[in-house]
Motif scaffolding. Structure first.
Motif, mmCIF file in Angstrom:
data_model
loop_
_atom_site.group_PDB
_atom_site.id
_atom_site.type_symbol
_atom_site.label_atom_id
_atom_site.label_comp_id
_atom_site.label_asym_id
_atom_site.label_seq_id
_atom_site.Cartn_x
_atom_site.Cartn_y
_atom_site.Cartn_z
ATOM 1 N N SER A 28 -12.055 41.886 -25.410
ATOM 2 C CA SER A 28 -11.145 41.324 -26.408
ATOM 3 C C SER A 28 -10.669 39.936 -25.997
ATOM 4 O O SER A 28 -10.589 39.026 -26.830
ATOM 5 C CB SER A 28 -9.940 42.253 -26.606
ATOM 6 N N VAL A 29 -10.370 39.754 -24.721
ATOM 7 C CA VAL A 29 -9.937 38.450 -24.219
ATOM 8 C C VAL A 29 -11.082 37.440 -24.332
ATOM 9 O O VAL A 29 -10.895 36.312 -24.786
ATOM 10 C CB VAL A 29 -9.453 38.564 -22.760
ATOM 11 N N ASP A 31 -13.673 37.515 -26.376
ATOM 12 C CA ASP A 31 -13.940 37.207 -27.785
ATOM 13 C C ASP A 31 -12.867 36.298 -28.368
ATOM 14 O O ASP A 31 -13.163 35.414 -29.177
ATOM 15 C CB ASP A 31 -14.030 38.497 -28.600
ATOM 16 N N CYS A 32 -11.622 36.503 -27.962
ATOM 17 C CA CYS A 32 -10.533 35.650 -28.443
ATOM 18 C C CYS A 32 -10.732 34.212 -27.963
ATOM 19 O O CYS A 32 -10.556 33.255 -28.731
ATOM 20 C CB CYS A 32 -9.193 36.200 -27.967
ATOM 21 N N GLN A 35 -13.490 32.660 -29.945
ATOM 22 C CA GLN A 35 -13.023 32.307 -31.284
ATOM 23 C C GLN A 35 -12.268 30.986 -31.273
ATOM 24 O O GLN A 35 -12.414 30.159 -32.177
ATOM 25 C CB GLN A 35 -12.149 33.423 -31.849
ATOM 26 N N TYR A 166 -3.967 30.808 -30.295
ATOM 27 C CA TYR A 166 -4.965 31.670 -29.661
ATOM 28 C C TYR A 166 -4.545 32.112 -28.264
ATOM 29 O O TYR A 166 -4.917 33.207 -27.817
ATOM 30 C CB TYR A 166 -6.331 30.990 -29.642
ATOM 31 N N ARG A 169 -2.332 34.991 -28.856
ATOM 32 C CA ARG A 169 -3.149 36.137 -29.268
ATOM 33 C C ARG A 169 -3.860 36.734 -28.055
ATOM 34 O O ARG A 169 -3.933 37.968 -27.897
ATOM 35 C CB ARG A 169 -4.155 35.675 -30.316
ATOM 36 N N LEU A 170 -4.414 35.882 -27.200
ATOM 37 C CA LEU A 170 -5.106 36.336 -25.999
ATOM 38 C C LEU A 170 -4.169 37.163 -25.118
ATOM 39 O O LEU A 170 -4.537 38.231 -24.623
ATOM 40 C CB LEU A 170 -5.641 35.113 -25.258
ATOM 41 N N TYR A 173 -3.656 40.686 -26.394
ATOM 42 C CA TYR A 173 -4.716 41.612 -26.018
ATOM 43 C C TYR A 173 -4.510 42.113 -24.591
ATOM 44 O O TYR A 173 -4.754 43.286 -24.286
ATOM 45 C CB TYR A 173 -6.083 40.935 -26.134
ATOM 46 N N THR A 198 -7.739 46.856 -30.406
ATOM 47 C CA THR A 198 -7.628 45.789 -31.415
ATOM 48 C C THR A 198 -6.481 46.038 -32.381
ATOM 49 O O THR A 198 -6.326 45.296 -33.345
ATOM 50 C CB THR A 198 -8.939 45.664 -32.212
ATOM 51 N N PHE A 204 -1.183 38.859 -35.618
ATOM 52 C CA PHE A 204 -2.218 38.461 -34.665
ATOM 53 C C PHE A 204 -3.622 38.782 -35.159
ATOM 54 O O PHE A 204 -4.595 38.512 -34.475
ATOM 55 C CB PHE A 204 -1.991 39.155 -33.320
#
Length: 231
Positions: A28-29, A31-32, A35, A166, A169-170, A173, A198, A204
Motif C-alpha cells: 500500500s505504501v 503503490d501510494c 501514485q 500523498y 495518505r502514505l 496506510y 485499504t 483518503f
C-alpha cells in the motif's frame, strides 16, 4: 507469543504471525508513492516491480522513475524503531538510527545493480519510513527534491500541495497496517484482520480537487520539519 523480544506493546509490528499484514502494508505504501510520482511525472514515467538480472540474480526495484535527466530506482521499506534490533542500535536516543540502518542495507543490496547499469549512487533511493510515520533522511530528501526534478508535468500547478496530500495518505496506510498488526498479534487467528488495509477514511480514498490556477506553480515542497522534530 514466544517471539516477544522486548516491549510487548509493539511486538505485533515484528511478529512473524503478522507478516502477511506487513506485506500488504508495504504494498500500500509503495503503490501510494507510485501514485504520487504518476501524478507529478505522468503514468508513462513510472513503473513498479522493475526487474533487472545481474549475473544469476534478479534484483527487483519497487519503483522506477523516469525523469528528464535519466531514471531513478526506489525501494520502499517500513521499519520499526521499537524492536529489539533497533534498540540495540540505540534508536531510543538516536531518532535516525533505524531508518539509517535500513538505508545502508538497501544500498548494499542495490550496489551490484548500480554497478551493472553504470549508475551513480544518486540514481537509487532507499525509501525508508518508520512505523511512526517518520521518513528516513534519503526518503525525506527525495520528497523535498521532487519539484526540482526535470520532467515535472506543467499541468500540476501546485505540486507542493499534491505532495503534502500523498504523504498524509502514505502515513495513513502505515498507521492502519500498524493497528492491524497489533490487533492480530493478540488474537488466535489473523485471517480477517489484515483484509482491510485499504479501508481508509473517505477523505483518503481519492485525492481532493486541487487548485489549477497558475499561481504557486512548481513551488517548493514542504521540508517536513515535523519528521525530524527530535533531532
Amino acid at each position: 507469543c514466544a517471539e516477544v523480544e522486548c516491549d510487548i506493546r509493539f511486538h505485533g509490528l515484528n511478529c512473524s504471525r503478522c507478516q502477511s499484514i506487513r506485506t500488504r502494508r508495504h504494498t500500500s505504501v509503495k503503490d501510494c508513492l507510485a501514485q504520487l510520482l504518476c501524478r507529478l511525472f505522468g503514468n508513462a514515467s513510472v513503473s513498479t516491480e522493475w526487474v533487472q538480472r545481474v549475473g544469476a540474480t534478479d534484483i527487483v526495484a519497487d519503483i522506477r522513475l523516469q525523469t528528464g535527466a535519466g531514471f531513478m530506482l526506489l525501494d520502499v521499506t517500513v521499519v520499526n524503531p521499537a524492536c529489539g534490533k533497533s534498540l540495540q542500535r540505540h534508536s531510543d536516543v538516536d531518532v535516525r538510527a533505524t531508518a539509517s540502518a535500513a538505508e545502508a542495507d538497501k544500498r548494499a543490496k542495490y550496489q551490484p545493480l548500480l554497478d551493472h547499469l553504470q549508475l551513480g549512487p544518486s540514481a537509487f533511493v532507499p525509501f525508508a519510513i518508520e512505523a511512526t510515520g517518520r521518513l528516513g533522511k534519503s526518503a525525506a530528501d527525495f520528497i523535498s527534491s521532487l519539484t526540482g526534478l526535470p520532467g515535472l508535468r506543467t499541468e500540476v500547478k501546485q505540486p507542493g500541495r499534491v505532495i503534502d496530500y500523498y504523504i498524509r495518505r502514505l502515513r495513513s496506510y502505515i498507521f492502519v497496517g500498524n493497528a492491524q498488526c497489533l490487533l492480530a498479534a493478540g488474537t488466535d487467528s489473523i485471517t480477517d484482520v489484515g483484509a482491510g488495509i485499504t479501508d481508509l477514511p473517505a477523505e483518503f480514498v481519492d485525492p481532493p480537487e486541487l487548485p489549477t490556477e497558475s499561481s504557486g506553480s512548481r513551488h517548493a515542497a514542504r521540508e517536513y520539519p515535523e519528521m525530524n522534530a527530535h533531532d
